[in-house]
Design a protein around this motif. Structure first.
Motif, mmCIF file in Angstrom:
data_model
loop_
_atom_site.group_PDB
_atom_site.id
_atom_site.type_symbol
_atom_site.label_atom_id
_atom_site.label_comp_id
_atom_site.label_asym_id
_atom_site.label_seq_id
_atom_site.Cartn_x
_atom_site.Cartn_y
_atom_site.Cartn_z
ATOM 1 N N LEU A 178 0.819 -1.214 0.000
ATOM 2 C CA LEU A 178 0.000 0.000 0.000
ATOM 3 C C LEU A 178 0.854 1.266 0.000
ATOM 4 C CD1 LEU A 178 -2.740 -1.274 2.427
ATOM 5 C CD2 LEU A 178 -3.192 -0.396 0.132
ATOM 6 N N ASN A 179 2.062 1.198 0.546
ATOM 7 C CA ASN A 179 2.945 2.364 0.536
ATOM 8 C C ASN A 179 3.175 2.888 -0.883
ATOM 9 O OD1 ASN A 179 3.386 2.589 3.279
ATOM 10 N ND2 ASN A 179 5.289 1.420 3.266
ATOM 11 N N TYR A 180 3.120 1.990 -1.858
ATOM 12 C CA TYR A 180 3.382 2.376 -3.244
ATOM 13 C C TYR A 180 2.121 2.531 -4.086
ATOM 14 C CZ TYR A 180 8.428 1.858 -2.831
ATOM 15 O OH TYR A 180 9.747 2.025 -2.474
ATOM 16 N N HIS A 181 1.016 1.939 -3.656
ATOM 17 C CA HIS A 181 -0.199 1.961 -4.479
ATOM 18 C C HIS A 181 -1.344 2.741 -3.829
ATOM 19 C CE1 HIS A 181 1.356 -1.015 -7.387
ATOM 20 N NE2 HIS A 181 1.946 -1.555 -6.334
ATOM 21 N N GLU A 182 -1.355 2.818 -2.523
ATOM 22 C CA GLU A 182 -2.369 3.522 -1.719
ATOM 23 C C GLU A 182 -3.761 2.902 -1.787
ATOM 24 O OE1 GLU A 182 -2.705 7.543 -1.032
ATOM 25 O OE2 GLU A 182 -0.561 8.000 -1.136
ATOM 26 N N VAL A 183 -4.123 2.291 -2.913
ATOM 27 C CA VAL A 183 -5.464 1.719 -3.055
ATOM 28 C C VAL A 183 -5.353 0.301 -3.607
ATOM 29 C CG1 VAL A 183 -7.728 1.906 -4.152
ATOM 30 C CG2 VAL A 183 -6.487 3.982 -3.514
ATOM 31 N N ILE A 184 -6.002 -0.645 -2.919
ATOM 32 C CA ILE A 184 -6.180 -1.992 -3.455
ATOM 33 C C ILE A 184 -7.684 -2.227 -3.566
ATOM 34 C CG2 ILE A 184 -5.824 -4.463 -3.128
ATOM 35 C CD1 ILE A 184 -3.309 -3.835 -1.540
ATOM 36 N N ASN A 185 -8.164 -2.309 -4.795
ATOM 37 C CA ASN A 185 -9.575 -2.608 -5.037
ATOM 38 C C ASN A 185 -9.741 -4.120 -5.067
ATOM 39 O OD1 ASN A 185 -10.657 0.149 -5.473
ATOM 40 N ND2 ASN A 185 -9.253 0.150 -7.215
ATOM 41 N N ASP A 186 -10.692 -4.615 -4.285
ATOM 42 C CA ASP A 186 -10.797 -6.054 -4.112
ATOM 43 C C ASP A 186 -12.265 -6.436 -3.966
ATOM 44 O OD1 ASP A 186 -9.971 -8.668 -3.807
ATOM 45 O OD2 ASP A 186 -9.153 -8.410 -1.790
ATOM 46 N N ARG A 187 -12.510 -7.723 -4.038
ATOM 47 C CA ARG A 187 -13.840 -8.265 -3.728
ATOM 48 C C ARG A 187 -13.662 -9.220 -2.564
ATOM 49 N NH1 ARG A 187 -18.766 -7.902 -5.532
ATOM 50 N NH2 ARG A 187 -20.227 -9.637 -5.359
ATOM 51 N N PHE A 188 -14.370 -8.924 -1.474
ATOM 52 C CA PHE A 188 -14.201 -9.695 -0.244
ATOM 53 C C PHE A 188 -15.568 -10.041 0.316
ATOM 54 C CE2 PHE A 188 -13.758 -9.776 4.444
ATOM 55 C CZ PHE A 188 -12.844 -10.818 4.558
ATOM 56 N N SER A 189 -15.792 -11.319 0.537
ATOM 57 C CA SER A 189 -17.079 -11.806 1.078
ATOM 58 C C SER A 189 -18.269 -11.251 0.306
ATOM 59 C CB SER A 189 -17.197 -11.466 2.563
ATOM 60 O OG SER A 189 -16.352 -12.307 3.325
ATOM 61 N N GLY A 190 -18.132 -11.233 -1.014
ATOM 62 C CA GLY A 190 -19.243 -10.823 -1.862
ATOM 63 C C GLY A 190 -19.412 -9.335 -2.020
ATOM 64 N N GLU A 191 -18.491 -8.537 -1.482
ATOM 65 C CA GLU A 191 -18.604 -7.084 -1.580
ATOM 66 C C GLU A 191 -17.393 -6.480 -2.282
ATOM 67 O OE1 GLU A 191 -21.011 -5.117 1.946
ATOM 68 O OE2 GLU A 191 -19.200 -6.085 2.691
ATOM 69 N N ASN A 192 -17.654 -5.409 -3.027
ATOM 70 C CA ASN A 192 -16.556 -4.642 -3.605
ATOM 71 C C ASN A 192 -16.034 -3.668 -2.552
ATOM 72 O OD1 ASN A 192 -16.832 -5.833 -6.151
ATOM 73 N ND2 ASN A 192 -18.395 -4.359 -6.759
ATOM 74 N N ILE A 193 -14.744 -3.726 -2.299
ATOM 75 C CA ILE A 193 -14.145 -2.859 -1.293
ATOM 76 C C ILE A 193 -12.912 -2.168 -1.876
ATOM 77 C CG2 ILE A 193 -14.974 -4.287 0.615
ATOM 78 C CD1 ILE A 193 -12.048 -5.287 0.930
ATOM 79 N N SER A 194 -12.552 -1.057 -1.274
ATOM 80 C CA SER A 194 -11.311 -0.359 -1.603
ATOM 81 C C SER A 194 -10.524 -0.188 -0.313
ATOM 82 C CB SER A 194 -11.592 1.005 -2.233
ATOM 83 O OG SER A 194 -12.228 0.869 -3.489
ATOM 84 N N VAL A 195 -9.405 -0.897 -0.234
ATOM 85 C CA VAL A 195 -8.525 -0.795 0.931
ATOM 86 C C VAL A 195 -7.538 0.330 0.637
ATOM 87 C CG1 VAL A 195 -6.854 -1.991 2.387
ATOM 88 C CG2 VAL A 195 -8.770 -3.251 1.364
ATOM 89 N N THR A 196 -7.560 1.370 1.461
ATOM 90 C CA THR A 196 -6.719 2.536 1.196
ATOM 91 C C THR A 196 -5.744 2.767 2.346
ATOM 92 O OG1 THR A 196 -8.198 4.178 2.243
ATOM 93 C CG2 THR A 196 -8.655 3.579 -0.055
ATOM 94 N N TYR A 197 -4.587 3.292 1.980
ATOM 95 C CA TYR A 197 -3.594 3.689 2.985
ATOM 96 C C TYR A 197 -2.899 4.943 2.487
ATOM 97 C CZ TYR A 197 0.183 3.627 6.384
ATOM 98 O OH TYR A 197 1.061 3.976 7.393
ATOM 99 N N ALA A 198 -3.191 6.072 3.122
ATOM 100 C CA ALA A 198 -2.567 7.345 2.767
ATOM 101 C C ALA A 198 -1.231 7.437 3.491
ATOM 102 C CB ALA A 198 -3.481 8.512 3.152
ATOM 103 N N VAL A 199 -0.157 7.318 2.753
ATOM 104 C CA VAL A 199 1.173 7.143 3.348
ATOM 105 C C VAL A 199 1.594 8.368 4.159
ATOM 106 C CG1 VAL A 199 3.566 6.505 2.878
ATOM 107 C CG2 VAL A 199 1.752 5.696 1.375
#
Length: 372
Positions: free
Chosen positions: A115-136
């Motif tokens: 995440l330090n390099y991408h800040e956003v990981i868009n994923d599908r987890f347990s049937g839901e669309n999520i965006s995991v974000t980390y503002a460095v």
């Protein structure tokens, strides 16, 4: 691990160029005054004809970042493997920090170093669309129940990244957790609880966890290298900020916890190197805070259960029994999901109040009442 297609390899090549440029710009901005360099512009930056009423934050406090829109590239097709596979590949060390999420049936970890390099990981987890974000720059993670994929807009507010919805182009402030421009202006984001903790500890909690990894043979950049140089070792910020914080180092990681009308800041120094707990009150309601300097986590649960029972801790079970949080003084065992799984309180539940781990200066900029 699957081999990359030619198209994915081409995307990697483009990413290499962007990261190389990103590194040059970081070094340049760090060494020079802002008016001495020409930065890439973001198509989202409000122009001179922008109307304040169409924005949820002050226009004159919006700053363009170093790379423009998508200069920091989100991961939209993450590689997900089991914990055992990650161990075999030796891509993660036990002291690497992850953002861990869970549902009723599964758990997943997102390494901070990716995440330090991408800040956003868009994923599908347990049937839901999520965006995991980390503002460095603000050391803050937020997991959005996004619906659509998020990307990095290239705009910054209070040193914190502004993300954009790739379908609607709405802009979302991460730490404000709110749409700040677009059709959903003023709408609060739906978020998912997570715990930031070491990979080694997370595996103890959820042995069956999956984890996002990278293709080691094609990994660009070196994810083990922090991308912002000595940023964490100084009090310097990359972007201007009206700093009013006192009593805390600017970049100390702290956990903010909110009740209905009161709030509190917890510090890692409040806990020992091993896992410990403390209790406190917000709005007259008891909270259970658990943390460890050594395992790099803090989290808080309500002590009042859904059935109205007051939960007192007899023993913390984190790291001792997979998935388990604590045993209360009545002998009931509670899991990390907040569910009582045995004893007289089986079936009851405790919730996690709103909480946010971030650098002190960032929380102060968004929520100054925390430090009053």
């Amino acid at each position: 691990m699957p081999r990359y297609s030619f198209l994915r390899a081409l995307k990697r090549l483009k990413f290499m160029k962007k990261i190389a440029f990103f590194g040059v710009m970081i070094c340049t901005v760090w060494a020079c005054k802002k008016d001495e360099v020409t930065l890439p512009s973001s198509e989202f930056f409000p122009g001179e004809n922008a109307i304040q009423e169409e924005w949820g934050i002050p226009l004159d406090e919006i700053v363009e970042g170093q790379t423009g829109k998508d200069g920091i590239v989100s991961i939209d097709e993450p590689i997900v493997v089991s914990a055992d596979s990650a161990g075999t590949l030796a891509l993660l060390q036990d002291n690497d920090v992850v953002l861990g999420i869970w549902s009723d049936t599964e758990a997943r970890a997102y390494p901070q170093k990716i995440l330090n390099y991408h800040e956003v990981i868009n994923d599908r987890f347990s049937g839901e669309n999520i965006s995991v974000t980390y503002a460095v720059l603000t050391g803050s993670g937020v997991v959005f129940r996004s619906g659509n994929d998020f990307g990095v807009s290239g705009l910054v507010y209070n040193s914190n990244s502004i993300y954009y919805d790739k379908e609607s182009s709405e802009l979302w402030s991460q730490l404000k957790e709110e749409c700040i421009n677009g059709a959903a202006l003023g709408a609060s984001a739906e978020t998912i609880p997570f715990i930031q903790v070491t990979w080694g500890e997370w595996k103890k909690w959820f042995p069956e966890t999956t984890v996002v990894v990278y293709d080691e043979e094609n990994a660009i950049p070196d994810y083990d290298q922090y991308p912002y140089g000595d940023y964490l070792q100084t009090d310097s910020l990359l972007f201007p900020l009206n700093d009013t914080l006192s009593g805390f180092p600017l970049k100390e990681e702290v956990l903010a916890v909110w009740g209905d009308s009161e709030s509190k800041v917890l510090r890692f120094q409040d806990f020992g190197s091993s896992i410990n707990y403390q209790t406190f009150q917000l709005d007259g309601q008891d909270k259970i805070a658990i943390g460890s300097i050594g395992q790099k986590f803090m989290c808080v649960y309500n002590a009042l259960s859904e059935n109205g029972d007051f939960i007192q801790v007899d023993e913390i079970l984190l790291g001792q029994e997979p998935g388990m949080l604590l045993r209360d003084t009545f002998g009931s065992v509670w899991n990390i999901r907040g569910e009582a799984v045995s004893g007289s309180r089986k079936g009851d539940k405790i919730e996690m109040p709103k909480q946010q781990l971030a650098y002190a200066f960032a929380l102060n900029a968004f929520y100054p009442q925390l430090f009053e």
